[in-house]
Design a protein around this motif. Structure first.
Motif, PDB file in Angstrom:
ATOM      1  N   GLN A 184       0.941  -1.350  -0.018  1.00  0.00           N
ATOM      2  CA  GLN A 184      -0.093   0.141   0.019  1.00  0.00           C
ATOM      3  C   GLN A 184       0.590   1.244  -0.021  1.00  0.00           C
ATOM      4  O   GLN A 184       0.478   2.172  -0.653  1.00  0.00           O
ATOM      5  CB  GLN A 184      -0.878   0.013   1.016  1.00  0.00           C
ATOM      6  N   THR A 185       1.931   1.207   0.637  1.00  0.00           N
ATOM      7  CA  THR A 185       2.966   2.476   0.695  1.00  0.00           C
ATOM      8  C   THR A 185       3.311   2.605  -0.461  1.00  0.00           C
ATOM      9  O   THR A 185       3.749   3.513  -1.153  1.00  0.00           O
ATOM     10  CB  THR A 185       4.218   2.183   1.962  1.00  0.00           C
ATOM     11  N   LEU A 186       4.015   1.508  -1.360  1.00  0.00           N
ATOM     12  CA  LEU A 186       4.406   1.647  -2.481  1.00  0.00           C
ATOM     13  C   LEU A 186       3.385   2.146  -3.668  1.00  0.00           C
ATOM     14  O   LEU A 186       3.525   2.967  -4.496  1.00  0.00           O
ATOM     15  CB  LEU A 186       4.840   0.298  -3.161  1.00  0.00           C
ATOM     16  N   GLY A 187       2.095   1.537  -3.348  1.00  0.00           N
ATOM     17  CA  GLY A 187       1.252   2.145  -4.338  1.00  0.00           C
ATOM     18  C   GLY A 187       0.881   3.671  -3.887  1.00  0.00           C
ATOM     19  O   GLY A 187       0.839   4.457  -5.124  1.00  0.00           O
ATOM     20  N   SER A 188       1.065   4.264  -2.849  1.00  0.00           N
ATOM     21  CA  SER A 188       0.931   5.653  -2.475  1.00  0.00           C
ATOM     22  C   SER A 188       2.060   6.375  -3.134  1.00  0.00           C
ATOM     23  O   SER A 188       1.884   7.444  -3.674  1.00  0.00           O
ATOM     24  CB  SER A 188       0.828   5.839  -1.106  1.00  0.00           C
ATOM     25  N   ALA A 189       3.281   5.798  -3.215  1.00  0.00           N
ATOM     26  CA  ALA A 189       4.325   6.563  -3.819  1.00  0.00           C
ATOM     27  C   ALA A 189       4.350   6.451  -5.493  1.00  0.00           C
ATOM     28  O   ALA A 189       4.594   7.768  -6.029  1.00  0.00           O
ATOM     29  CB  ALA A 189       5.581   5.611  -3.407  1.00  0.00           C
ATOM     30  N   TYR A 190       3.574   5.524  -5.877  1.00  0.00           N
ATOM     31  CA  TYR A 190       3.410   5.384  -7.487  1.00  0.00           C
ATOM     32  C   TYR A 190       2.469   6.418  -7.772  1.00  0.00           C
ATOM     33  O   TYR A 190       2.523   7.223  -8.937  1.00  0.00           O
ATOM     34  CB  TYR A 190       2.833   4.468  -7.819  1.00  0.00           C
ATOM     35  N   ARG A 191       1.301   6.545  -6.873  1.00  0.00           N
ATOM     36  CA  ARG A 191       0.225   7.688  -7.065  1.00  0.00           C
ATOM     37  C   ARG A 191       0.927   9.156  -6.939  1.00  0.00           C
ATOM     38  O   ARG A 191       0.780   9.957  -7.694  1.00  0.00           O
ATOM     39  CB  ARG A 191      -0.716   7.560  -5.800  1.00  0.00           C
ATOM     40  N   THR A 192       1.926   9.227  -6.175  1.00  0.00           N
ATOM     41  CA  THR A 192       2.631  10.598  -6.087  1.00  0.00           C
ATOM     42  C   THR A 192       3.496  10.866  -7.277  1.00  0.00           C
ATOM     43  O   THR A 192       3.645  11.958  -7.714  1.00  0.00           O
ATOM     44  CB  THR A 192       3.357  10.946  -4.835  1.00  0.00           C
ATOM     45  N   ALA A 193       4.004   9.921  -7.906  1.00  0.00           N
ATOM     46  CA  ALA A 193       4.489  10.029  -9.294  1.00  0.00           C
ATOM     47  C   ALA A 193       3.681  10.389 -10.155  1.00  0.00           C
ATOM     48  O   ALA A 193       4.216  11.261 -11.074  1.00  0.00           O
ATOM     49  CB  ALA A 193       5.531   8.785  -9.506  1.00  0.00           C
ATOM     50  N   HIS A 194       2.648   9.761 -10.248  1.00  0.00           N
ATOM     51  CA  HIS A 194       1.433   9.989 -11.293  1.00  0.00           C
ATOM     52  C   HIS A 194       1.157  11.426 -11.202  1.00  0.00           C
ATOM     53  O   HIS A 194       0.963  12.308 -12.222  1.00  0.00           O
ATOM     54  CB  HIS A 194       0.151   9.145 -11.026  1.00  0.00           C
ATOM     55  N   ASP A 195       0.836  11.985  -9.901  1.00  0.00           N
ATOM     56  CA  ASP A 195       0.483  13.425  -9.557  1.00  0.00           C
ATOM     57  C   ASP A 195       1.493  14.455 -10.035  1.00  0.00           C
ATOM     58  O   ASP A 195       1.185  15.462 -10.660  1.00  0.00           O
ATOM     59  CB  ASP A 195       0.138  13.659  -8.161  1.00  0.00           C
TER      60      ASP A 195
END
Length: 427
Positions: A184-195
């Motif tokens: 879930q943390t890795l997913g959050s980091a990927y979401r920040t990359a997207h943003d």
């Protein structure tokens, strides 16, 4: 360097139209806009609205960025942001390296300063498999959450600097000791990359980040995060004017939430994501000029917001009554009901502490409604407000740039403040 007016979307539309072998009348016959408006847009006497740009791109079968000019490389280089993109791109390429040793760069003295596996960025801090990991899963989650906060505070440069190292560290940690929390943390980091990629106009990189987000959400068994990903994918197609695909992705997000157990279906975070999916659907339907669907989705979103209250930190979606009101303004703008958008905007009350990114976006939308209704001074003031709230985001926001172009075009003699704003956007 050419001025902002010489770089406007109308110039790019004319160039791409000619490459396609179409006359102005020929192109106008293929889009839901008049020949007169298209001619004025190409000449810079009218601004190119996002829906007009997406309609032209769809007919010419080109990416929207070819008409918006994104990413704005010159400005990114001037602001020292362009150099931050490659490390993020490289960090996203680490996702499938199951051996933590592969995530570690060359040992000192074994390679030159720029050599290593997968071209890892020199500043990327990655824990070695043989060392004691001093950062706990909870600490990594807190770091990922802080990067989400930075993006919402429009501290894009600061977040972009820190992101690659975090992605590399969490990637190493999750392959060394897989757990739901780390996925879930890795997913959050990927979401920040997207943003970050989206706000800076690197949409190809944003798409890669969304693919990684889906990969991590699946392994973390996180249906809410999977639904957030579908929401973000839908907005990608919204930008491209592919309304049907966008709405299908919204439906896919709802289906992902339906796979949660009965308790989770009523959890606040699930209600927040469902509400945000309806908000995404409202603006997609608005660009398709489906007023009934817009009203329906806003009504559903409002019902969820009544149950959740202001929940801006839940998946950092800024969901709540305020976001419903802001999306109603956006929907009216998309439907070209500028008077209604302006009327609604006057009643919007943004909560204290609401993210600067959302505040600035609201003022950009309001500026467009003000410009289209002839309120040039108010429109300029709204863009200036957006700039004060979120300078990096506003500088790279195509809507802000086209609004300034439209204001310049409407005035034969521009005030100093407008000249200064136009110069700032393309200095």
């Amino acid at each position: 360097m050419r001025g902002l007016q010489e770089e406007h979307a109308g110039v790019r539309i004319a160039h791409q139209r000619k490459l396609a072998g179409l006359t102005q009348r020929g192109l106008a016959a293929k889009i839901p806009y008049s020949y007169s408006l298209l001619r004025q847009v190409e000449e810079g006497r009218k601004n190119a609205s996002p829906d007009l740009v997406s309609a032209v791109a769809r007919v010419l079968r080109i990416d929207v960025t070819m008409l918006t000019g994104q990413p704005y490389v010159t400005e990114l280089q001037q602001d020292r942001l362009a150099a931050l993109i490659r490390p993020i791109r490289e960090s996203l390429d680490l996702y499938d390296l199951h051996d933590p040793d592969e995530l570690h760069g060359p040992q000192e003295g074994t390679h030159g300063p720029h050599e290593g596996t997968h071209g890892l960025h020199a500043g990327m801090r990655v824990p070695h498999a043989g060392t004691h990991a001093t950062t706990t899963a909870a600490e990594l989650a807190a770091q990922a959450d802080e990067l989400c906060r930075m993006v919402r505070a429009t501290q894009l440069s600061k977040a972009a600097h820190a992101l690659p190292s975090l992605i590399a560290e969490v990637t190493a940690a999750v392959h060394r000791n897989p757990s739901t929390a780390l996925w879930q943390t890795l997913g959050s980091a990927y979401r920040t990359a997207h943003d970050i990629a989206t706000k800076l106009g690197f949409y190809d990189l944003a798409t890669i980040a969304l693919d990684r987000l889906g990969w991590a959400a699946e392994r973390g068994s996180d249906p809410q995060l999977a639904a957030v990903r579908q929401y973000m994918r839908a907005l990608t197609y919204f930008r491209e004017g592919e309304h049907t695909i966008g709405l299908r992705l919204i439906d896919a997000g709802h289906r992902a939430l339906s796979r949660t157990d009965s308790a989770d279906r009523e959890a606040r975070k699930t209600l927040v994501v469902r509400g945000q999916l309806h908000l995404g659907a409202s603006v997609i339907a608005a660009r398709a000029h489906d007023a009934d669907a817009v009203e329906s989705h806003l009504r559903y979103a409002a019902s969820y917001a009544e149950r959740t209250g202001e929940a801006e930190r839940v998946y950092w979606l800024s969901f709540g009554p305020a976001n419903v009101a802001v999306h109603e303004v956006s929907a009216q703008v998309e439907m070209r009901r500028y008077g209604k958008a302006l009327e609604k905007s006057r009643s919007v009350r943004l909560p204290n502490g609401w993210p600067m990114s959302r505040r600035a976006h609201f003022y950009v939308d309001r500026a467009r409604a003000e410009m289209e209704t002839g309120r040039c001074d108010a429109a300029l003031e709204s863009v200036v407000t957006a700039r004060k709230l979120a300078p990096e985001q506003t500088r790279y926001h195509p809507g802000a740039r086209e609004t300034i172009n439209g204001l310049v075009a409407q005035r034969r003699r521009t005030p100093d403040s407008l000249d200064n704003m136009a110069a700032w956007l393309c200095r």
